[in-house]
Motif scaffolding. Structure first.
Motif, mmCIF file in Angstrom:
data_model
loop_
_atom_site.group_PDB
_atom_site.id
_atom_site.type_symbol
_atom_site.label_atom_id
_atom_site.label_comp_id
_atom_site.label_asym_id
_atom_site.label_seq_id
_atom_site.Cartn_x
_atom_site.Cartn_y
_atom_site.Cartn_z
ATOM 1 N N ALA A 165 -2.786 5.516 -12.697
ATOM 2 C CA ALA A 165 -2.554 6.336 -11.510
ATOM 3 C C ALA A 165 -2.952 5.582 -10.244
ATOM 4 O O ALA A 165 -2.269 5.671 -9.221
ATOM 5 C CB ALA A 165 -3.332 7.641 -11.610
ATOM 6 N N SER A 166 -4.035 4.833 -10.315
ATOM 7 C CA SER A 166 -4.468 4.055 -9.146
ATOM 8 C C SER A 166 -3.439 2.988 -8.790
ATOM 9 O O SER A 166 -3.159 2.759 -7.618
ATOM 10 C CB SER A 166 -5.814 3.398 -9.425
ATOM 11 O OG SER A 166 -6.809 4.377 -9.617
ATOM 12 N N LYS A 178 -8.140 6.398 -23.206
ATOM 13 C CA LYS A 178 -6.975 6.898 -22.480
ATOM 14 C C LYS A 178 -7.333 7.410 -21.086
ATOM 15 O O LYS A 178 -6.522 7.345 -20.173
ATOM 16 C CB LYS A 178 -6.254 7.957 -23.302
ATOM 17 C CG LYS A 178 -5.457 7.331 -24.431
ATOM 18 C CD LYS A 178 -4.736 8.350 -25.249
ATOM 19 C CE LYS A 178 -3.923 7.712 -26.350
ATOM 20 N NZ LYS A 178 -4.595 6.722 -27.168
ATOM 21 N N SER A 179 -8.553 7.904 -20.898
ATOM 22 C CA SER A 179 -8.934 8.339 -19.553
ATOM 23 C C SER A 179 -9.102 7.140 -18.628
ATOM 24 O O SER A 179 -8.711 7.201 -17.456
ATOM 25 C CB SER A 179 -10.199 9.193 -19.588
ATOM 26 O OG SER A 179 -11.301 8.459 -20.072
ATOM 27 N N ILE A 180 -9.623 6.038 -19.137
ATOM 28 C CA ILE A 180 -9.728 4.818 -18.317
ATOM 29 C C ILE A 180 -8.340 4.285 -17.984
ATOM 30 O O ILE A 180 -8.048 3.940 -16.834
ATOM 31 C CB ILE A 180 -10.585 3.750 -19.034
ATOM 32 C CG1 ILE A 180 -12.037 4.207 -19.124
ATOM 33 C CG2 ILE A 180 -10.487 2.401 -18.324
ATOM 34 C CD1 ILE A 180 -12.923 3.347 -20.003
ATOM 35 N N VAL A 181 -7.461 4.236 -18.984
ATOM 36 C CA VAL A 181 -6.093 3.767 -18.752
ATOM 37 C C VAL A 181 -5.371 4.708 -17.793
ATOM 38 O O VAL A 181 -4.652 4.261 -16.900
ATOM 39 C CB VAL A 181 -5.334 3.621 -20.087
ATOM 40 C CG1 VAL A 181 -3.851 3.418 -19.856
ATOM 41 C CG2 VAL A 181 -5.899 2.464 -20.895
ATOM 42 N N HIS A 201 2.599 10.540 -11.437
ATOM 43 C CA HIS A 201 1.903 11.536 -10.616
ATOM 44 C C HIS A 201 1.131 10.875 -9.487
ATOM 45 O O HIS A 201 0.958 11.443 -8.418
ATOM 46 C CB HIS A 201 0.973 12.387 -11.471
ATOM 47 C CG HIS A 201 0.575 13.654 -10.801
ATOM 48 N ND1 HIS A 201 -0.465 13.725 -9.923
ATOM 49 C CD2 HIS A 201 1.097 14.893 -10.862
ATOM 50 C CE1 HIS A 201 -0.577 14.959 -9.469
ATOM 51 N NE2 HIS A 201 0.359 15.686 -10.035
ATOM 52 N N ARG A 202 0.628 9.665 -9.726
ATOM 53 C CA ARG A 202 -0.053 8.844 -8.716
ATOM 54 C C ARG A 202 -1.321 9.478 -8.159
ATOM 55 O O ARG A 202 -1.625 9.347 -6.980
ATOM 56 C CB ARG A 202 0.904 8.511 -7.576
ATOM 57 C CG ARG A 202 2.085 7.717 -8.011
ATOM 58 C CD ARG A 202 2.971 7.389 -6.838
ATOM 59 N NE ARG A 202 4.108 6.620 -7.270
ATOM 60 C CZ ARG A 202 5.351 6.977 -7.092
ATOM 61 N NH1 ARG A 202 5.631 8.084 -6.452
ATOM 62 N NH2 ARG A 202 6.333 6.223 -7.515
ATOM 63 N N HIS A 203 -2.060 10.157 -8.997
ATOM 64 C CA HIS A 203 -3.331 10.739 -8.563
ATOM 65 C C HIS A 203 -4.377 10.392 -9.620
ATOM 66 O O HIS A 203 -4.300 10.875 -10.753
ATOM 67 C CB HIS A 203 -3.196 12.255 -8.401
ATOM 68 C CG HIS A 203 -4.314 12.857 -7.639
ATOM 69 N ND1 HIS A 203 -5.508 13.181 -8.231
ATOM 70 C CD2 HIS A 203 -4.436 13.172 -6.335
ATOM 71 C CE1 HIS A 203 -6.315 13.685 -7.325
ATOM 72 N NE2 HIS A 203 -5.688 13.690 -6.162
ATOM 73 N N PRO A 204 -5.369 9.543 -9.284
ATOM 74 C CA PRO A 204 -6.323 9.063 -10.286
ATOM 75 C C PRO A 204 -7.077 10.146 -11.052
ATOM 76 O O PRO A 204 -7.312 9.995 -12.251
ATOM 77 C CB PRO A 204 -7.287 8.198 -9.475
ATOM 78 C CG PRO A 204 -6.489 7.742 -8.307
ATOM 79 C CD PRO A 204 -5.574 8.890 -7.986
ATOM 80 N N SER A 209 0.848 -1.184 0.000
ATOM 81 C CA SER A 209 0.000 0.000 0.000
ATOM 82 C C SER A 209 0.882 1.232 0.000
ATOM 83 O O SER A 209 2.088 1.162 0.195
ATOM 84 C CB SER A 209 -0.910 0.004 1.235
ATOM 85 O OG SER A 209 -0.155 0.200 2.395
ATOM 86 N N ALA A 210 0.280 2.363 -0.209
ATOM 87 C CA ALA A 210 1.041 3.601 -0.278
ATOM 88 C C ALA A 210 1.711 3.909 1.055
ATOM 89 O O ALA A 210 2.755 4.529 1.103
ATOM 90 C CB ALA A 210 0.131 4.754 -0.689
ATOM 91 N N ALA A 211 1.123 3.466 2.158
ATOM 92 C CA ALA A 211 1.688 3.751 3.463
ATOM 93 C C ALA A 211 2.916 2.899 3.748
ATOM 94 O O ALA A 211 3.814 3.331 4.459
ATOM 95 C CB ALA A 211 0.642 3.522 4.551
#
Length: 172
Positions: free
Chosen positions: A98-99, A90-93, A58-61, A3-5
């Motif tokens: 990012a997620s 491309k928006s779905i990808v 960037h890691r931001h959905p 996880s990110a933490a």
């Protein structure tokens, strides 16, 4: 699953604003030029690779989704594709990249290779679904061609991502 933490992320990675503008424009221009003059380069999707890179780095959905939508709509405007198809794909990808960028270490080249392979294949599947099933237009799907396309794009992505990594600013 990390996880990110629990993942060590000691630095925030950003790019200069000029890179955020020039990389997609260069990818779109180069893609249009190469495909226009050398049809065999249609197998590469440089705008998709730029979308994936900025989304996972960037890691931001939300930002990944917007980046993918803007690059996709711009690519739609330059192709014969119905307006919005590449934007949706491309928006779905971008959202998924990012997620996943939040959950796994995307700095590893092997991870980037595998993720890009999967995202290129997913992009092709969504494109087929939208064009063939939603718009009822002819769309030829070949497993061998799409697999080769995904492999070549993944290999190109490793090189492109390494080049774009060199433009990062590191803030501690």
């Amino acid at each position: 699953m990390l996880s990110a933490a629990t993942r060590s992320d000691p630095e925030i990675q950003t790019h200069p604003f000029l890179v955020y503008v020039l990389a997609p424009l260069l990818a779109l221009g180069l893609q249009s030029f190469l495909v226009l003059h050398f049809h065999s380069f249609a197998i590469l999707d440089l705008p998709l690779l730029v979308t994936i890179y900025f989304a996972i780095s960037h890691r931001h959905p939300v930002v990944g989704t917007i980046t993918g939508a803007l690059i996709g709509i711009a690519q739609d405007a330059l192709t014969r594709q119905p307006l919005g198809i590449f934007g949706i794909c491309k928006s779905i990808v971008g959202y998924l990249a990012a997620s996943l960028g939040v959950r796994i270490d995307t700095e590893n080249h092997l991870t980037r290779l595998i993720l890009t392979f999967c995202f290129v294949f997913l992009h092709s599947g969504i494109d087929w679904l939208l064009v063939r099933r939603l718009l009822a237009q002819p769309f030829v799907w070949g497993w061998l061609h799409e697999s080769l396309r995904a492999i070549l794009n993944a290999l190109a992505a490793v090189v492109l991502f390494a080049l774009l990594d060199k433009t990062r600013r590191r803030e501690y």
